[in-house]
Design a protein around this motif. Structure first.
Motif, PDB file in Angstrom:
ATOM      1  N   GLU A 283       0.874  -1.179   0.000  1.00  0.00           N
ATOM      2  CA  GLU A 283       0.000   0.000   0.000  1.00  0.00           C
ATOM      3  C   GLU A 283       0.910   1.229   0.000  1.00  0.00           C
TER       4      GLU A 283
ATOM      5  N   ARG B  36      -7.986   3.543  -6.067  1.00  0.00           N
ATOM      6  CA  ARG B  36      -8.054   3.503  -4.601  1.00  0.00           C
ATOM      7  C   ARG B  36      -9.084   2.457  -4.188  1.00  0.00           C
TER       8      ARG B  36
ATOM      9  N   PHE C 274      -2.363   0.082  -4.218  1.00  0.00           N
ATOM     10  CA  PHE C 274      -1.531  -1.093  -3.984  1.00  0.00           C
ATOM     11  C   PHE C 274      -0.680  -1.402  -5.214  1.00  0.00           C
TER      12      PHE C 274
END
Length: 310
Positions: free
Chosen positions: A29, A46, A60
């Motif tokens: 992340e 997101r 990520f």
């Protein structure tokens, strides 16, 4: 810069992109360590995921190709405490694992002592579950970089012992170090055994350490496990863990030596400002004086200065 300041090894944390490129980030992340949250073209990526049993919301690495990640800029992870570091936000891009191999090879030309990499494989069980086996990807990059020569330059570590076994099974024979938290359970064991999984603490008993010998070369622990700390939070001395690990035939390391009050044990804090340096020399010296085999530090020059006085 780390090598110029006296570091003997550098420790990249390794995660993967969607197209299987290994990149160096503290976590997969990346909203706290890159400018991705400011990039409108990636806003829709997101999302919320469960990583090692914890719900995280952000962006990520596995949702990006390397070409996309290469457009991002790095940011300081704890800017409130490290404003000088944060002043470089936006100045640098991200690195791939292969870039770090090249950096060490280049630095070794001018530095007279051996320089090493301690490669931390992050969230291996999670990445394997989404079709990105880090052991396979890591082994391929080590071989491609010419770093599987058995010359002692490569150490592999992880909070998940299973991936260390997998890397070894792929013929990567660097030293293996098992990372151990001060609390909780390793996620690979939780994924396999659920509530029956052993705690990290079980590995640090005499029986647990002897059981690890032969499967790993060493352990690396939260620095608080090297110290004796009373109920009030004050340091009263050193623990027996270093001696116990050595008795079991294991090397032992700890993380992370940092000079700011925020990160020092309570006994070594001075003043009330979290970002100010406390009595870091005293904490560093106490830990190094246990006979520990090595320490991880964010400021190599400070650790080297204390080591020189031992």
């Amino acid at each position: 810069m780390a090598f110029a300041l006296g570091a003997d090894a550098i420790e990249p944390d390794i995660v993967a992109t969607r197209d299987g490129v290994l990149v160096v980030r503290h976590e997969n992340e990346i909203s706290g360590t890159t400018d991705v949250a400011t990039r409108a073209e990636f806003a829709e990526r997101r999302t919320t995921k469960h990583i090692d049993g914890i719900a995280l919301t952000g962006w990520f690495t596995e949702d990006f190709t390397w070409a996309e990640l290469a457009t991002l800029r790095a940011r300081e992870r704890i800017p409130a405490l490290r404003k000088s570091s944060a002043s470089f936000d936006g100045a640098f891009g991200l690195l791939r694992l292969r870039d770090v191999f090249d950096l060490i090879d280049d630095a070794s030309i001018d530095v007279p002592r051996p320089l090493s990499m301690v490669a931390e494989i992050k969230h291996a069980t999670y990445f394997e579950s989404i079709g990105l086996p880090l052991d396979e990807l890591f082994a391929a990059e080590v071989n491609e970089a010419g770093w599987n020569e058995g010359d002692g330059r490569l150490v592999i570590e992880s909070f998940e012992k299973h991936v260390l076994d997998q890397v070894y099974a792929r013929g990567i024979y660097g030293k293996r170090v098992y990372l151990i938290e001060a609390s909780g359970k390793p996620f690979d064991e939780v994924a396999r055994l659920g509530s029956a999984a052993a705690h990290y603490a079980d590995a640090l008993t005499d029986a647990g350490l002897y059981a690890l010998a032969g499967h790993v070369d060493g352990v690396s622990v939260d620095k608080k496990l090297i110290l004796e700390i009373d109920a009030a939070g004050d340091v009263t001395g050193k623990s027996e863990l270093v001696d116990s690990a050595h008795a079991a035939g294991l090397e032992i390391y700890c993380w992370t030596l940092r000079p700011e009050n925020k990160f020092l044990s309570r006994s070594f804090r001075t003043g009330k400002v979290s970002a100010d340096f406390g009595a870091w020399q005293s904490e560093f010296a106490l830990i190094m004086g246990t006979g520990i085999d090595g320490v991880f530090a964010d400021h190599p020059d400070l650790a080297v200065a204390v080591r020189a006085e031992l």
